[in-house]
Design a protein around this motif. Sequence first.
Motif, short mmCIF file in Angstrom:
data_model
loop_
_atom_site.label_atom_id
_atom_site.label_comp_id
_atom_site.label_asym_id
_atom_site.label_seq_id
_atom_site.Cartn_x
_atom_site.Cartn_y
_atom_site.Cartn_z
N ALA A 35 -23.77 47.43 -22.42
CA ALA A 35 -23.47 46.63 -23.63
C ALA A 35 -23.45 47.51 -24.87
CB ALA A 35 -24.50 45.52 -23.79
N ARG A 47 -16.59 51.24 -21.59
CA ARG A 47 -16.92 50.24 -20.57
C ARG A 47 -15.85 50.15 -19.49
NH1 ARG A 47 -18.30 45.38 -24.44
NH2 ARG A 47 -19.94 46.43 -25.58
N GLU A 81 -14.13 44.97 -14.87
CA GLU A 81 -13.91 43.53 -15.08
C GLU A 81 -15.15 42.73 -14.74
OE1 GLU A 81 -10.35 42.09 -13.25
OE2 GLU A 81 -9.15 43.71 -14.09
N VAL A 117 -17.78 43.05 -17.48
CA VAL A 117 -17.51 42.17 -18.63
C VAL A 117 -18.01 40.76 -18.32
CG1 VAL A 117 -15.65 41.07 -19.95
CG2 VAL A 117 -15.57 43.53 -19.50
N GLU A 118 -17.76 40.29 -17.09
CA GLU A 118 -18.24 38.96 -16.69
C GLU A 118 -19.77 38.91 -16.69
OE1 GLU A 118 -18.50 36.33 -12.67
OE2 GLU A 118 -16.62 37.38 -13.01
N LEU A 143 -21.84 40.77 -18.49
CA LEU A 143 -22.32 40.78 -19.88
C LEU A 143 -22.15 39.41 -20.53
CD1 LEU A 143 -20.96 44.25 -21.07
CD2 LEU A 143 -23.32 43.66 -20.46
N ARG A 144 -21.04 38.76 -20.26
CA ARG A 144 -20.82 37.41 -20.81
C ARG A 144 -21.86 36.44 -20.24
NH1 ARG A 144 -15.60 37.05 -20.36
NH2 ARG A 144 -15.62 36.47 -18.16
N PHE A 145 -22.12 36.54 -18.94
CA PHE A 145 -23.13 35.68 -18.30
C PHE A 145 -24.49 35.88 -18.95
CE2 PHE A 145 -26.58 35.47 -15.19
CZ PHE A 145 -26.50 34.15 -14.79
N HIS A 195 -25.19 36.99 -21.87
CA HIS A 195 -25.16 36.56 -23.27
C HIS A 195 -25.24 35.03 -23.38
CE1 HIS A 195 -24.15 36.53 -27.52
NE2 HIS A 195 -23.22 35.64 -27.26
N GLU A 196 -24.55 34.34 -22.47
CA GLU A 196 -24.45 32.88 -22.55
C GLU A 196 -25.62 32.15 -21.88
OE1 GLU A 196 -20.65 32.01 -20.84
OE2 GLU A 196 -19.56 32.77 -22.58
N GLU A 197 -26.17 32.71 -20.84
CA GLU A 197 -27.22 32.03 -20.09
C GLU A 197 -28.60 32.37 -20.65
OE1 GLU A 197 -26.84 29.84 -17.50
OE2 GLU A 197 -24.72 29.99 -18.00
#
Length: 90
Positions: free
Chosen positions: A39, A46, A63, A66-67, A69-71, A73-75
């Motif tokens: 991150a 990256r 790819e 990225v998923e 990192l998004r997980f 961040h959101e969870e």
Amino acid sequence: MTTYPLSEPATIYSVDASGEVTSDVLGRGTLEDCADIVAGLSADRRKAISIRMDSLDLQFGSEEVVELLRFLHEEGPGLSNGEITEIKSA
């Protein structure tokens, strides 16, 4: 639903221009630690990394990272072992 072995040991490797994973180690720790390291990298950097699990036959390309990192961040964080024990005991 995607699950991630966040507490399992992992290693971050460089990926060369042809997309092959090199032996250059950029970082080590749990998968969550490795995600924190990634991150902090630039978006271009990256794209040239791969995270491989040390004890599992599992790897994350750019790819998937990225998923991941998004997980993260959101969870919100999951239950701790202590909280699980309390629920089980109740």
